[in-house]
Scaffold this active site. Structure first.
Site, PDB file in Angstrom:
ATOM      1  N   CYS B 224       0.798  -1.215   0.000  1.00  0.00           N
ATOM      2  CA  CYS B 224       0.000   0.000   0.000  1.00  0.00           C
ATOM      3  C   CYS B 224       0.831   1.266   0.000  1.00  0.00           C
ATOM      4  O   CYS B 224       0.304   2.344  -0.226  1.00  0.00           O
ATOM      5  CB  CYS B 224      -0.915   0.025   1.221  1.00  0.00           C
ATOM      6  N   HIS B 303      12.368   1.325   5.682  1.00  0.00           N
ATOM      7  CA  HIS B 303      12.093  -0.083   5.416  1.00  0.00           C
ATOM      8  C   HIS B 303      12.523  -0.913   6.609  1.00  0.00           C
ATOM      9  O   HIS B 303      13.673  -0.872   7.010  1.00  0.00           O
ATOM     10  CB  HIS B 303      12.849  -0.533   4.168  1.00  0.00           C
ATOM     11  N   HIS B 387      -2.031  19.820   7.206  1.00  0.00           N
ATOM     12  CA  HIS B 387      -2.919  18.721   6.877  1.00  0.00           C
ATOM     13  C   HIS B 387      -2.188  17.389   6.959  1.00  0.00           C
ATOM     14  O   HIS B 387      -1.003  17.295   6.645  1.00  0.00           O
ATOM     15  CB  HIS B 387      -3.447  18.874   5.445  1.00  0.00           C
ATOM     16  N   HIS B 391      -2.727   7.018   5.312  1.00  0.00           N
ATOM     17  CA  HIS B 391      -3.260   5.956   4.475  1.00  0.00           C
ATOM     18  C   HIS B 391      -4.439   5.281   5.185  1.00  0.00           C
ATOM     19  O   HIS B 391      -4.329   4.867   6.335  1.00  0.00           O
ATOM     20  CB  HIS B 391      -2.153   4.934   4.215  1.00  0.00           C
ATOM     21  N   HIS B 420     -14.458   5.636   4.917  1.00  0.00           N
ATOM     22  CA  HIS B 420     -15.905   5.421   4.938  1.00  0.00           C
ATOM     23  C   HIS B 420     -16.490   5.391   3.534  1.00  0.00           C
ATOM     24  O   HIS B 420     -17.288   4.526   3.195  1.00  0.00           O
ATOM     25  CB  HIS B 420     -16.570   6.554   5.739  1.00  0.00           C
ATOM     26  N   ASN B 424     -10.625   0.843   1.784  1.00  0.00           N
ATOM     27  CA  ASN B 424      -9.172   0.860   1.675  1.00  0.00           C
ATOM     28  C   ASN B 424      -8.808   0.655   0.214  1.00  0.00           C
ATOM     29  O   ASN B 424      -8.873  -0.454  -0.300  1.00  0.00           O
ATOM     30  CB  ASN B 424      -8.579  -0.250   2.549  1.00  0.00           C
TER      31      ASN B 424
END
Lengths: 474, 496
Positions: B224, B303, B387, B391, B420, B424
């Site tokens: 992702c 990572h 802001h 994710h 919502h 995802n």
């Protein structure tokens, strides 16, 4: 609960456990019009999916069911429409489904699922779950299919599952689109009667046709006022004392909504041309009577008498007649059809047909809707009832607008309706016939009769004797 | 002493002290420069004009010296400007809006689950519990192949989904930016779980007839957080190639990856992953600085794959019935927390104002030297960013980050509402969140945005953008028809 119902219940549980994988109808006393195993392969490549409203209906939207709705819960309507290849040229399944997402915005009630209140009364939770959409393929052409002449085969074109045993996972409506070799399709609809009568079901599917033709578009979301579809409350409390004649209680079925029969039921149908009907009218009523009595009444009178002859000794003295409610609001799904009980105080077998036909006219008989409603409401909708087949039932679907479902401006080549879950007394449906040309007056009528299978052959002989049924079946 | 401090923090007086301290430290240079300048001016005034002129004449300038000095100045200036990294601008981006015909309400998802997992009512119960608490809404979408009972994930259906999602997003991007297909110099497509041959980037090149000397890349398997990896790659390429346009397409193709088994750890992705995709246009053209929406400031990649537990925490494998699915381990949240800490440690010095960094340094020294029991100071990132785009991996991820970074509900609103409305959508969810902020009219010029993404591996990647111009509320975009309904209150447990 009796032992037999226990056994049948567990059998149902097993059946229901494997229901997604069954495309055949097993031979039990609880399914009418059985399809033979060797015929099951005629329709194949069955694929199931769901279509629902494109718009969110909202959380906690509920549709309350009236007593009449609940009384009809064990009955289902099965309709099939055949369209030729010209009507569906270039039409893909995807396009059909896409229109449905807009069409179902208006009918979010059909997309909900049955739940029970704490007291056990069923209601519909409008959770946008959707209707089941089924695709199938058949290697015959539509003409070949219709020539097969076996009504029970239409069951292969209408994917049907009873509601239950898991109420919240059972769709109330199934739509099956089957592609034929000639390029035409059949549209099969299985409709739970709890949602509405055949007039509502027909209007429902006709509206899809209008959405396909872009004649309709969605209005703003209107949530139901719960008492909208209730008929006027009666004034006379004495009416409630007696049980209705046209509906009877059955053994509790729990959460699997299948009406039990004591014998296997079979359905057959025949067509009556306008010429045939007018000659029949003349024969029964003479010149003057024709104006006062409809073809429906005369045909039903003949059938009533024939059945009485077949059931010698047990002739049906009381019959139920169902027809369209004159003030029917076609924007609302409802069980508003008039259900009247007609009593014959004389021997039906030897009666004068004219007398029988007069008895079945529109203004005769007791409208039992309020009685049925009251009977069901007495214990808040928990008891199980059946209506069709309590007595010999005649259903007049002439005004059901069956041929108003149009695709690309074309009417269906043929439309056929039947009732699933008819009780042992049997039912007769009087449907409009396929239109011949643009003049609707030229259409004949289609009569379908559902009876215990051991009475069917004898009835056919009787009908042939009276001249109603041609000696060579269509 | 440490336990008493938090109580003091709540008092208003300390708040003003904090503000004063921040202003002092953040503007220390300006504040020290002012007295120096004042001192010089006073000194000059004291000297008087004739003294200044005498001072000037005493400096002897030679032609050679002047030329050398000029040459030196010009040389330094050139070296400085040449070695300065090019500004990378995000001209615009487009998110894919799935049609209503792909909509999957909760009830339909549960019913299909029940029918597909007919022999495992416990797994169905588990899915219901997940869905109730997932934070998803009733409008999330799955591709058409998944609507079948059982799902029919053919390769053709997967390609079909890829085409619909990617081409819609691309068409939308072309329309918004006026970009011509022939002007695309770099194309990067990232889609973690669907990697056909020829690649999805080849599919795009074929559809839009892009140039034969295009630099195309297809990143698969990177989870992702691959969206930010693609942005990082685009940035590096745009540094190497002047005057170029790069298009980045982030998506996840659901069709081939619907888990058909009943292992609980693998059923979770089925409940959360939904259709979505985004196409982003990046450019280093100097002329774009007027119309570009954002400028890329930093990309930080962390990572944790060297740690075995982190490596195995999101793992695609076969279950006991040889059905392939993505298994999520129970320590996912803990590992995510660790990865986030690593990322913050790297990004903190780059973005935090001096006041926060000083505090952090002081507490660090304090802990090392004076008292190891001192609570580590969590820098206030709200001062570095206006802001936050977290994710939308799931409700738990957003809750965890909100807690760790001490963010308010408004800061995480974009993430929660995206979860919502769209579910995802994997690597593209960050762009739906940006789109939400724009649709709400909250993007002003100079605003700094922090995008954080987690992914399998285990990776935590961040990107920092600076808003280049105040963005007006647009009539198109994925939120156009529903933004008025948001924000919605998402209950803890939805009643199904």
């Amino acid at each position: 609960m009796s032992k037999s119902t226990n056994v049948s219940k567990s059998f149902h549980k097993i059946l229901a456990h494997f229901f997604p994988f069954m495309i055949s109808y097993s031979a039990t006393f609880n399914h009418q019009s059985m399809v033979l195993p060797e015929q099951e392969h005629l329709v194949y490549n069955i694929r199931l999916s769901s279509v629902g409203p494109g718009r969110v209906t909202g959380s906690d939207v509920v549709h309350d069911l009236s007593g009449l709705d609940i009384a009809m819960k064990l009955h289902y309507l099965k309709g099939v429409y055949f369209f030729t290849d010209q009507a569906v040229e270039g039409l893909t399944i995807r396009q059909m489904k896409e229109t449905m997402f807009y069409w179902l915005n208006d009918y979010y009630i059909t997309c909900g699922r049955i739940r029970r209140t704490e007291s056990g009364r069923p209601y519909i939770k409008c959770n946008d779950c959707g209707i089941r959409f089924v695709e199938g393929v058949c290697d015959k052409t539509i003409d070949e299919w219709l020539e097969l002449g076996d009504d029970s085969l239409h069951n292969l074109l209408v994917y049907h599952r009873a509601i239950g045993p898991e109420l919240s996972f059972s769709p109330s409506v199934y739509l099956q689109v089957t592609r034929f070799k000639c390029g035409g399709i059949s549209l099969g609809m299985s409709w739970a009667h709890i949602l509405g009568d055949a007039f509502s079901a027909s209007e429902f599917i006709n509206n899809w046709g209008r959405y396909m033709a872009r004649l309709k578009s969605n209005g703003p979301l209107t949530l139901p006022k719960s008492l909208d579809n209730k008929i006027e409350k009666p004034h006379d409390p004495n009416q409630f004392v007696k049980e209705p004649l046209s509906a009877k209680q059955v053994n509790p079925v729990g959460d699997l909504w299948i009406a039990a029969n004591n014998c296997k039921m079979e359905t057959f149908s025949f067509y009556l041309s306008t010429l045939h009907l007018s000659s029949l009218q003349e024969k029964i009523l003479g010149e003057d009577g024709r104006k006062r009595i409809s073809p429906f009444s005369s045909v039903c009178a003949v059938i009533w008498q024939c059945i009485a002859k077949v059931r010698e000794g047990f002739e049906p003295q009381i019959v139920t007649v169902c027809r369209k409610y004159p003030n029917y609001d076609n924007n609302v799904l409802s069980n508003s059809q008039i259900i009247s009980a007609i009593k014959a105080d004389f021997s039906v077998m030897e009666a004068d047909l004219k007398k029988l036909a007069l008895l079945m006219a529109d203004d005769q008989g007791l409208d039992e809707r309020n009685k049925i409603e009251a009977a069901v409401e007495k214990d808040d909708g928990v008891t199980d009832y059946i209506m069709y087949g309590t007595n010999l039932t005649f259903v007049n679907l002439e005004d059901a607008n069956l041929y108003e479902l149009e695709l690309k401006g074309q009417k269906p080549k043929f439309a056929y309706y039947s009732i699933q879950g008819v009780g042992d007394e049997g039912a007769v449906l009087f449907l409009p016939g396929p239109p011949k040309g643009s003049n609707t007056e030229n259409e004949g009528k289609l009569v379908t009769i559902t009876l215990p299978e051991d009475q069917v052959l004898k009835l056919k002989t009787e009908l042939q004797r009276t001249g109603l049924l041609p000696t060579e079946l269509e | 002493m440490p336990p008493i401090l938090p109580d003091f923090c709540n008092s208003v007086k300390l708040k003003y002290v904090k503000l004063g301290y921040q202003y002092l430290v953040n503007h220390i240079l300006t504040l020290t420069l002012i007295p120096v300048m004042a001192g010089i001016v006073i000194e000059l005034l004291r000297l008087g004009p004739e003294e200044i002129v005498n001072l000037w004449n005493s400096l002897h300038f030679d032609l050679v010296q002047i030329l050398c000095s000029c040459f030196f100045i010009i040389f330094t200036a050139t070296v400085y400007f040449m070695s300065k990294p090019r500004s990378i601008y995000l001209v615009d981006y487009a998110c894919y809006k799935p049609p209503v015909t792909c909509r999957v309400p909760f009830a339909t998802f549960m019913e299909h689950s029940r029918l597909n997992l007919i022999n495992n009512p416990k797994s169905v119960e588990f899915q219901m519990r997940i869905l109730e608490r997932s934070g998803l809404g009733e409008e999330t979408c799955l591709p058409p192949a998944i609507h079948y009972i059982p799902p029919t994930p053919t390769m053709e259906a997967a390609r079909g989904e890829a085409e619909i999602v990617i081409f819609s997003a691309m068409d939308s991007l072309f329309k918004k930016t006026g970009l011509k297909p022939k002007d695309i110099d770099i194309l990067i497509v990232n889609c973690s779980l669907f990697s056909p041959t020829p690649s999805l980037s080849a599919m795009v090149i074929n559809k839009y007839k892009l140039r034969s000397n295009i630099k195309s890349f297809n990143l698969s398997g990177m989870g992702c957080s691959a969206g930010l990896i693609s942005i990082d790659l685009a940035r590096d390429l745009l540094q190497a190639h002047p005057n170029s346009n790069a298009v980045v397409i982030s998506t996840e193709i659901i069709t081939p990856n619907y888990y058909k088994g009943n292992e609980r750890a693998m059923l979770l992705p089925n409940c959360l992953f939904r259709m979505g995709g985004a196409a982003i246009l990046l450019s280093n053209h100097h002329s774009e600085r007027w119309r570009a929406k954002y400028r890329l400031v930093h990309v930080v990649r962390t990572h944790k794959g060297a740690d075995d537990k982190a490596y195995r925490c999101v793992f695609e494998e076969e279950d006991k019935e040889s059905k392939v699915g993505i298994s999520l381990s129970k320590d996912l949240m803990a590992i995510a927390g660790e990865a986030l800490k690593s990322n913050i440690t790297t990004i903190g010095p780059l973005v935090l104002p001096a006041s926060e960094q000083l505090l952090f340094l002081l507490t660090l020294i304090g802990r090392k030297i004076f008292n190891p029991k001192w609570k580590p100071y969590i820098p206030d990132f709200k001062q570095a960013f206006e802001h936050f785009c977290i994710h939308a991996g799931g409700r738990a991820v957003i809750d965890e980050l909100q807690k760790n970074l001490q963010l308010s509900a408004e800061h995480v609103e974009a993430s929660r509402m995206t979860l919502h409305r769209f579910g995802n959508t994997s690597s593209s969810s960050l762009w739906y969140e940006m789109s939400y902020l724009e649709a709400k009219g909250r993007m002003k010029k100079g605003d700094r945005i922090w995008q954080i993404a987690f992914g399998s591996g285990f990776k935590c990647n961040s990107a920092v953008w600076k808003c280049n111009r105040t963005i007006k509320v647009q009539t198109d975009g994925p939120w156009a028809d529903c933004i008025d309904r948001y924000p919605v209150h998402i209950p803890e447990v939805v009643k199904l």
